[in-house]
Design a protein around this motif. Structure first.
Motif, mmCIF file in Angstrom:
data_model
loop_
_atom_site.group_PDB
_atom_site.id
_atom_site.type_symbol
_atom_site.label_atom_id
_atom_site.label_comp_id
_atom_site.label_asym_id
_atom_site.label_seq_id
_atom_site.Cartn_x
_atom_site.Cartn_y
_atom_site.Cartn_z
ATOM 1 N N SER A 256 -3.577 8.601 2.565
ATOM 2 C CA SER A 256 -2.400 8.584 1.685
ATOM 3 C C SER A 256 -1.810 7.175 1.613
ATOM 4 O O SER A 256 -1.631 6.497 2.625
ATOM 5 C CB SER A 256 -1.356 9.571 2.218
ATOM 6 O OG SER A 256 -0.049 9.078 2.034
ATOM 7 N N ASP A 258 1.222 6.164 0.807
ATOM 8 C CA ASP A 258 2.532 6.013 1.445
ATOM 9 C C ASP A 258 2.391 5.925 2.960
ATOM 10 O O ASP A 258 3.011 5.080 3.609
ATOM 11 C CB ASP A 258 3.441 7.192 1.076
ATOM 12 C CG ASP A 258 3.766 7.192 -0.421
ATOM 13 O OD1 ASP A 258 3.645 6.122 -1.048
ATOM 14 O OD2 ASP A 258 4.117 8.260 -0.952
ATOM 15 N N ALA A 259 1.579 6.798 3.528
ATOM 16 C CA ALA A 259 1.422 6.809 4.990
ATOM 17 C C ALA A 259 0.749 5.529 5.469
ATOM 18 O O ALA A 259 1.134 4.958 6.501
ATOM 19 C CB ALA A 259 0.614 8.029 5.415
ATOM 20 N N VAL A 261 0.748 2.550 3.951
ATOM 21 C CA VAL A 261 1.672 1.430 3.780
ATOM 22 C C VAL A 261 2.675 1.417 4.929
ATOM 23 O O VAL A 261 2.976 0.358 5.507
ATOM 24 C CB VAL A 261 2.384 1.528 2.409
ATOM 25 C CG1 VAL A 261 3.590 0.590 2.353
ATOM 26 C CG2 VAL A 261 1.403 1.213 1.286
ATOM 27 N N GLN A 262 3.165 2.582 5.284
ATOM 28 C CA GLN A 262 4.142 2.680 6.374
ATOM 29 C C GLN A 262 3.524 2.213 7.698
ATOM 30 O O GLN A 262 4.122 1.445 8.442
ATOM 31 C CB GLN A 262 4.625 4.121 6.476
ATOM 32 C CG GLN A 262 5.917 4.249 7.274
ATOM 33 C CD GLN A 262 6.315 5.709 7.478
ATOM 34 O OE1 GLN A 262 5.631 6.613 7.002
ATOM 35 N NE2 GLN A 262 7.402 5.919 8.197
ATOM 36 N N LYS A 263 2.310 2.675 7.966
ATOM 37 C CA LYS A 263 1.614 2.256 9.197
ATOM 38 C C LYS A 263 1.462 0.737 9.254
ATOM 39 O O LYS A 263 1.718 0.115 10.285
ATOM 40 C CB LYS A 263 0.193 2.841 9.237
ATOM 41 C CG LYS A 263 0.114 4.275 9.659
ATOM 42 C CD LYS A 263 -0.142 4.398 11.151
ATOM 43 C CE LYS A 263 -0.397 5.861 11.481
ATOM 44 N NZ LYS A 263 0.077 6.218 12.823
ATOM 45 N N ALA A 265 3.013 -1.604 7.677
ATOM 46 C CA ALA A 265 4.231 -2.410 7.561
ATOM 47 C C ALA A 265 4.690 -2.915 8.930
ATOM 48 O O ALA A 265 5.435 -3.900 9.023
ATOM 49 C CB ALA A 265 5.336 -1.603 6.891
ATOM 50 N N ALA A 266 4.235 -2.254 9.992
ATOM 51 C CA ALA A 266 4.674 -2.635 11.340
ATOM 52 C C ALA A 266 4.036 -3.943 11.816
ATOM 53 O O ALA A 266 4.440 -4.481 12.851
ATOM 54 C CB ALA A 266 4.338 -1.504 12.316
ATOM 55 N N LYS A 287 2.699 2.862 -7.392
ATOM 56 C CA LYS A 287 2.337 2.670 -5.982
ATOM 57 C C LYS A 287 1.487 1.416 -5.880
ATOM 58 O O LYS A 287 0.760 1.088 -6.823
ATOM 59 C CB LYS A 287 1.573 3.877 -5.432
ATOM 60 C CG LYS A 287 2.433 5.108 -5.318
ATOM 61 C CD LYS A 287 1.772 6.204 -4.494
ATOM 62 C CE LYS A 287 2.674 7.440 -4.523
ATOM 63 N NZ LYS A 287 2.241 8.479 -3.614
ATOM 64 N N TYR A 292 -1.233 -3.359 2.522
ATOM 65 C CA TYR A 292 -0.487 -4.240 3.436
ATOM 66 C C TYR A 292 0.585 -4.969 2.631
ATOM 67 O O TYR A 292 0.410 -5.215 1.436
ATOM 68 C CB TYR A 292 -1.424 -5.223 4.131
ATOM 69 C CG TYR A 292 -2.327 -5.973 3.182
ATOM 70 C CD1 TYR A 292 -3.489 -5.375 2.672
ATOM 71 C CD2 TYR A 292 -2.019 -7.262 2.762
ATOM 72 C CE1 TYR A 292 -4.303 -6.048 1.791
ATOM 73 C CE2 TYR A 292 -2.845 -7.942 1.877
ATOM 74 C CZ TYR A 292 -3.980 -7.329 1.392
ATOM 75 O OH TYR A 292 -4.779 -7.985 0.508
ATOM 76 N N SER A 293 1.666 -5.285 3.286
ATOM 77 C CA SER A 293 2.752 -5.923 2.539
ATOM 78 C C SER A 293 2.405 -7.384 2.262
ATOM 79 O O SER A 293 1.614 -8.003 2.985
ATOM 80 C CB SER A 293 4.074 -5.793 3.291
ATOM 81 O OG SER A 293 3.907 -6.130 4.640
ATOM 82 N N THR A 296 2.221 -10.050 5.003
ATOM 83 C CA THR A 296 1.324 -9.917 6.164
ATOM 84 C C THR A 296 0.312 -11.061 6.184
ATOM 85 O O THR A 296 -0.202 -11.472 5.145
ATOM 86 C CB THR A 296 0.553 -8.588 6.071
ATOM 87 O OG1 THR A 296 1.487 -7.542 5.859
ATOM 88 C CG2 THR A 296 -0.239 -8.333 7.340
#
Lengths: 518, 518
Positions: A256, A258-259, A261-263, A265-266, A287, A292-293, A296
């Motif tokens: 996914s 969203d999931a 991207v969230q992972k 982002a850390a 989307k 990766y942002s 990064t």
């Protein structure tokens, strides 16, 4: 000796001794050559997608190419989807594609087509043999191309007259097959990445892909993570992950957007080890395509074609991690064997049932999305996923894996929609007596598309759209489909039945199918 | 309105109201559009070869194109073999092929491939939509290309972002769909051929192909033959021959090179009417590729794209044959219904059982080689054969024919080896309740290849070669395969059982399958 015989000799001399085949008239001299030359194992498929997918599975287990034998442009075309998957998996394959005799082409007979044009989109290397004396060298060159690291799709087109023509003494193919030693990585960049890990370990992710997720390579990643505090993940798709109890566990990047991207982002730093910069499988309105942002820092430790294990070892040395211990899961002992069939209960049960050294071929799609998380503590095994995303890969890959590794048990986990594309693979399993347990997850829908329908912003499907997403009218009867192909089968509707069927199938030593009604 | 909706409107406005589909994520907006726009019949296939073959069958019966909906390069690739067959049959088809959103392509996601490259070898027309405001016109242009005479394969590639983007008011597609009126032939060449027929009628052959073997055209050939003494034959392959009692009988040119050469040697003149200069299907060592002798005079009355029926009428006028009567077979009343199953006994029985106006889809290959000769006096019917020679065409074509002509009974005669390539068509027959009787001839061998093995001079197959030519280990169980797809089935082992099963199946009004054990 004729051209076909020269080609078989050439392939054998170059180490290719397995050929998945669905031949036609223009390949008859190749088939005849098998009678006169020992050593080539020829495995028949009833559909070309089985043939090419089997060659993919073979490479993933054997780490060397098999050949395929395909009939003209349309036969090759039928094999293209699984060649696409194999190409994206970097599996080396030598396609031998028959062509009309050269003089026949201008007559535009019914089966005439642009064979090179058909081959090109899914091949790294395409060559049409020009004369019979060049057949042996062309075979040698095709094996070289396929054996490159990473592996390549080499399509060798053999006009029938080049196969049937005679030419005096047997010519040795000239020149050695390119050896497949991968390149070492640059020491400077290893040191630079080591510096990042030492200063920013906790905000760094090692993203592993390709050869980096095999046991030998991944254990170095485990040591580096233990020594520096960095995180380790692998790409969502991998041609062959070494997993299970006693091995460094590799969480997969989520599918996914969203999931994922969230992972990601850390992390300030992502170190690519045989992996690609992580991107979404599909594009969706509003989307991102890159997971990766933008801020990064991407570092590349090794390309797929590099000596990835060597690169990780160098990085472990540079981070003083070569002797650092890492935590591995203990083998799971038990799971519920009573109750309803859910993805979670099935996954937990699989974790106790996957045999040691098994090859799990995963095309369980929506049903299997969570299997990854719950099977990390199964007995040590290899887990294969699609790399190209074209469904219909699993049953053929299971065939090829079982041919390449007869000492291993193969478990194919497949959605009912996916399995229908290449169900003819079941017949080859029966014919060759392959030790494959096929599990069909029968949700009777293209379930992933129901999710994607919403993801792409199409809203809720109405009656006509739903009709294109469901395959329950009529329900497929997989027990009959399997039996029709000569494979015994069982239908299960609860967890206890599934457990019993799995145990029975795994004990049988031959092919069988379990239809799991969801 | 978004791009997908504009495309559906555009197709409907241009007269395309049937879509054979196997969609994926990038096609979800097209699927969603079906909910909001009435009038497009969408028929799901579980494999893309079913989808494209069905579109071929649809065109052969409807004389106008259907659309297909295919998922990216690999989905299109799975449909290529039957697109090859459709291309050689000159069937018009509009392929709508989804593509990643344009911005996603540079990310090289797993399903990325060269979609145009995949389309090109089997398409006459390939176009990728550049912007959402151009979708409607591109749809219109695709239908124009497909509707040319002869029909063409038009592949329209629709990036997902062009499908989902909105753009104000609904734009009408600009420009009319090219009308499909075929060109008349040149009057001078008609007169010249008439002169040849008057002077050398008995040594002249009219070789009919394409539209010339439909009832309206062929009857003029019958009159010309009766008036001038010339012979009439049709090509071995024909996309749709009108046959049976009361119609001018068209003997087919033999498949075998030797037999065809012998037949054609009798003629000084061959007049091509929608036919190609006759050539061998395959090349063989020491056999000619052209089936006519070098001294033969080839004349062309009409290309396929011409008004072939009009050309024959002009030729009838020029030979004073417009009112000449010709002999037609009376309808066969009886055949043996007891005894063993042989190609001859099956063919004779079929001649009494083929229903009036039926569509017979013939992929019986070696078993059916003689059906032609013994079914010319069946009830009037249409007989469809492969045109591209890629096996696996018959079951999908039967699907499309049944969708296009629901008032006709469809009988598919298929070898077991051929049927395995696209057996998933059975499920679409069940889902749509199609009136199709499928007869599987189970000789459990690639029988045609046994003959071809000898023809190409490979001698007698040994053990390993024989293994590649036989499919009896294990035997396929077609009754189970059919039931697995939701189609009722019967196995027959003698002529009486076959007759009973055929009568029962034809009376049922829905799909069923008969496995004939040979």
């Amino acid at each position: 000796m004729n051209g076909a015989e020269a080609l078989v000799h050439s392939l054998l001399d170059a180490g290719v001794d397995t050929c998945f085949a669905n031949p036609g008239t223009s390949e008859m001299h190749f088939v005849a050559a098998l009678d006169r030359i020992a050593g080539m194992r020829c495995v028949l498929g009833l559909f070309e997608g089985v043939v090419t997918g089997a060659a993919d599975g073979y490479y993933r287990l054997a780490d060397r190419p098999a050949a395929t034998l395909l009939h003209l442009g349309p036969g090759l075309a039928n094999g293209l989807a699984n060649l696409h998957n194999a190409k994206k998996a970097h599996s080396g394959i030598v396609n031998v594609v028959g062509e009309h005799a050269t003089a026949h082409l201008e007559l535009d007979a019914p089966l005439t087509s642009d064979v090179e044009g058909v081959a090109r989109p899914m091949s790294h290397w395409v060559h049409t043999v020009e004369s019979v004396d060049k057949v042996a060298n062309a075979g040698r060159a095709a094996v070289s191309a396929a054996s490159a690291r990473p592996g390549q799709i080499a399509s060798l087109i053999l006009p029938a007259d080049k196969a049937w023509s005679e030419f005096g003494d047997a010519p040795a193919a000239q020149g050695a097959v390119m050896t497949a030693a991968p390149d070492a990585v640059d020491a400077e960049s290893v040191l630079s990445i080591a510096k990042t890990l030492r200063s920013s370990g906790k905000s760094t992710l090692l993203l592993l892909g390709g050869p980096a997720v095999r046991e030998g390579a991944a254990q170095w990643a485990g040591r580096i993570a233990a020594a520096t505090g960095c995180a380790v993940m692998c790409e969502f798709y991998a041609e062959r992950i070494s997993r299970g109890a006693g091995r460094f566990p590799l969480p997969r990047l989520p599918y996914s957007v969203d999931a994922a991207v969230q992972k990601l982002a850390a992390f300030e730093h992502i170190v690519l080890v045989g992996a690609m910069p992580p991107v979404a499988f599909f594009a969706y309105p509003n989307k991102p395509g890159r997971l990766y942002s933008p801020g990064t820092n991407l570092h590349r430790l090794a390309h797929r074609g590099n000596d990835v294990e060597g690169a990780l070892r160098m990085l472990a040395e540079a981070t003083d991690a070569t002797r650092t211990a890492f935590v591995t899961p203990s083998r799971r002992q038990a799971a519920d064997t009573e109750g309803p069939l859910t993805p979670a209960s099935i996954g937990a049960l699989l974790a106790t049932l996957i045999p040691e050294n098994a090859v799990v071929v995963d095309e369980a799609v929506s049903t299997g999305r969570g299997f990854d998380g719950v099977t990390h503590d199964a007995a040590p095994h290899e887990w294969l996923t699609t790399m190209g995303g074209s469904i219909g890969y699993a049953l053929p890959v299971a065939v090829g894996a079982a041919i390449a590794a007869p000492e291993r048990k193969v478990v194919a986990l497949v959605g009912d929609g996916s399995a229908m594309y290449t169900l003819q693979a079941l017949w080859t399993m029966a014919r060759e007596g392959l030790d494959v347990t096929t599990v069909i997850f029968a949700n009777r829908t293209y379930q992933i598309l129901r999710g994607e329908f919403a993801n792409v912003g199409a809203g809720e499907p109405g009656a006509r759209a739903t009709d294109m997403l469901t395959i329950d009218r009529p329900a497929l009867d997989w027990v009959s489909l399997a039996r029709g192909h000569g494979v015994g089968a069982t239908r299960v509707t609860n967890l206890a039945e599934f457990a019993a069927a799995m145990r029975s199938s795994l004990a049988s030593g031959g092919p069988s199918l379990i239809e799991v009604i969801l």
